[in-house]
Design a protein around this motif. Structure first.
Motif, PDB file in Angstrom:
ATOM      1  N   GLU A 306      45.297  51.448  39.758  1.00  0.00           N
ATOM      2  CA  GLU A 306      44.269  53.068  39.191  1.00  0.00           C
ATOM      3  C   GLU A 306      42.264  52.974  39.345  1.00  0.00           C
ATOM      4  OE1 GLU A 306      47.756  51.179  37.752  1.00  0.00           O
ATOM      5  OE2 GLU A 306      46.178  50.343  37.145  1.00  0.00           O
ATOM      6  N   GLU A 331      48.033  41.402  38.753  1.00  0.00           N
ATOM      7  CA  GLU A 331      47.820  41.883  37.351  1.00  0.00           C
ATOM      8  C   GLU A 331      48.177  40.847  36.429  1.00  0.00           C
ATOM      9  OE1 GLU A 331      46.862  46.458  35.969  1.00  0.00           O
ATOM     10  OE2 GLU A 331      49.492  45.688  35.640  1.00  0.00           O
ATOM     11  N   HIS A 348      52.249  43.865  38.593  1.00  0.00           N
ATOM     12  CA  HIS A 348      52.020  45.427  38.884  1.00  0.00           C
ATOM     13  C   HIS A 348      53.333  46.245  38.809  1.00  0.00           C
ATOM     14  CE1 HIS A 348      49.690  48.703  38.674  1.00  0.00           C
ATOM     15  NE2 HIS A 348      48.391  47.652  38.771  1.00  0.00           N
ATOM     16  N   HIS A 447      43.088  43.525  36.052  1.00  0.00           N
ATOM     17  CA  HIS A 447      43.420  43.746  38.036  1.00  0.00           C
ATOM     18  C   HIS A 447      42.284  42.559  38.875  1.00  0.00           C
ATOM     19  CE1 HIS A 447      43.937  48.167  38.969  1.00  0.00           C
ATOM     20  NE2 HIS A 447      45.486  47.428  37.543  1.00  0.00           N
TER      21      HIS A 447
HETATM   22 MN    MN Z   1      46.365  48.149  36.730  1.00  0.00          MN
END
Ligand code: MN
Length: 474
Positions: A306, A331, A348, A447
């Motif tokens: 991302e 994550e 993730h 994150h």
């Molecule tokens: Mn993420």
């Protein structure tokens, strides 16, 4: 993991001319004995190279200048065998731009009460010298590491070893180059940050590319290259076709193989050692890179999803520090809140680092659920157990802040047959409630980079080297 093999550390031993040439010859011989023992211990990840005795301001200044311009020298270890007047150290220490470890040790382990005289005490006065020298480092705000204890002892050598890894990571921090394929995920806050400040403070270069720049590389990958890489996958991983035909499954996996080849080529040609993707920006791509990203993580490239370039750079940094052992992007996903079993499921949507796998991963193909692309292939596995650290970096507008939480990862005991991604489970220190609360109150991100190889002290050592605010939760 390129460019981190040929590092060394210089040992600079403090003394002065006051004691005469005979004493200095003895200091030098002791220093050589210590250097050889450290190098032969098998504990240190990088060699120690003994320098001329630091007996004058000019000598000290010259050695520190050389440390600065010689790329293979990752830092300096100093040891005060005798008293070494600290005004001699001011100029050189101020010039030093690399990590500094003050080893507060002494050549002889014990005081020889039967024979000790004034000559012996003049020659072996590390306690005296440590304080004079330490004062100047404190006054100059060097933020240097101090390791105390007998140099032959494994626990002392281990502290030096761990600091060496942090120091090499500091040196490599200025070589971290992140390629961003697409921008940050829309509307997300914690992944944003000041790239200019990151380059000033940490040395990170962060460059944007449109996804079309990568698509050109994907289109140029040859079928033979893909087939060869697919054969490699067959040797390394279990294949699980699930509900797909073998033909469809292989076609999907080969798309990821072409991504692995293309991304790696793109990164290497540009000198990049970290990268980001964004599932919102995949024009011209059939799938979100999943298996491809996991493979590159395993090879030492830093990554975060991302568009999170801060975490991608941090991932590369900690991969260097840990020699790419059990360290990767992560994550926080889902809590387990049952009394006595409190923990956090880490994962993730695809990109979980295989260096954290407890056993041979399997490749599966499964729909992504978001992003409206073809079903991507990914490596699925359970994470290994171990104690470690989870680290997050956030931009607070006026400065960056690093959050460090100690964690205990454990192997899952219950199957999750419908979960199409790798999973890692851990509990946080000091306990679930206080750890999670402290993380949230301090603005820690979702994150992170986790390492089951590194320690809090190593992360702090790096933070001090770059003058970075840090919070520890342990
Ligand atoms: Mn993420």
């Amino acid at each position: 993991m390129s460019a981190i093999e040929n590092k060394e550390f210089w040992l600079v031993v403090g003394s002065q001319h006051l004691y005469g040439e005979e004493a200095l010859a003895e200091v030098k011989a002791h220093a050589q004995t210590m250097t050889d023992a450290l190098n032969e211990s098998g504990v240190l990840p990088y060699p120690v190279v003994l320098q001329d005795l630091a007996v004058s301001a000019d000598k000290i200044t010259n050695v520190m200048k050389a440390v600065n311009y010689r790329d293979e020298v990752a830092g300096v270890i100093t040891w005060m065998h005798t008293f070494s007047p600290a005004k001699m150290w001011i100029r050189g220490t101020k010039l030093l731009q690399k990590p500094l470890l003050h080893l507060a040790t002494q050549f002889n382990e014990s005081i020889p009460w039967e024979t000790i005289d004034m000559d012996f005490m003049n020659l072996n006065q590390s306690a005296h010298g440590d304080r004079e020298y330490g004062f100047i480092n404190a006054r100059l705000n060097k933020n240097n590491k101090v390791v105390v204890g007998y140099w032959e002892r494994p626990e002392v050598q281990k502290q030096i070893a761990e600091w060496m890894d942090a120091a090499v990571a500091f040196n490599e921090s200025f070589n971290i180059k992140v390629a961003r394929f697409g921008d940050n995920m829309r509307h997300v806050g914690v992944t944003e940050g000041d790239k200019v400040e990151a380059q000033i403070q940490f040395g990170w270069t962060v460059d944007y590319y449109g996804i079309g720049d990568l698509v050109q590389y994907v289109d140029a990958v040859k079928d033979e290259e893909v087939d060869a890489l697919f054969d490699e996958y067959a040797e390394l991983y279990e294949f699980d076709y699930g509900t797909y035909s073998q033909e469809d499954w292989e076609a999907s996996v080969k798309v990821q193989a072409s991504y692995e080849i293309a991304i790696k080529r793109f990164l290497n040609e540009g000198g990049y050692n970290a990268f980001t993707t964004n599932f919102e920006d995949l024009h011209g791509m059939k799938q979100l890179p999943g298996l491809a990203v996991q493979r590159l993580m395993a090879q030492g490239y830093g990554f975060a999803a991302e568009g999170d370039w801060k975490t991608a750079a941090l991932d590369r940094l900690l991969k260097v520090m840990s020699h790419n052992q059990s360290t990767g992007f992560m994550e926080d996903y889902t809590y387990e809140l049952a009394a006595g079993q409190e923990s956090i499921l880490q994962s993730h949507m695809l990109e979980v680092d295989p260096t954290l796998a407890r056993s041979k991963p399997k490749i599966i193909v499964s729909p992504l659920g978001i992003g409206d692309k073809e079903d991507p292939a990914r490596l699925v596995f359970d994470g290994k157990a171990g104690d470690g650290v989870v680290v997050s970096m956030a931009d607070f507008g006026t400065h960056y802040k690093l959050l460090i939480n100690e964690v205990s990862a454990f192997e899952p005991t219950v199957e999750a047959p419908k979960l199409p991604v790798a999973r890692v489970l851990w509990d946080v220190k000091p306990n679930f409630q206080d750890g999670v609360k402290a993380w949230i109150e301090n603005g820690g991100g979702h994150h992170t980079v986790v390492s089951l190889n590194l320690t809090t002290d190593q992360i702090i050592a790096y933070a001090k080297m770059v003058d970075l605010e840090y919070v520890t939760i342990k």
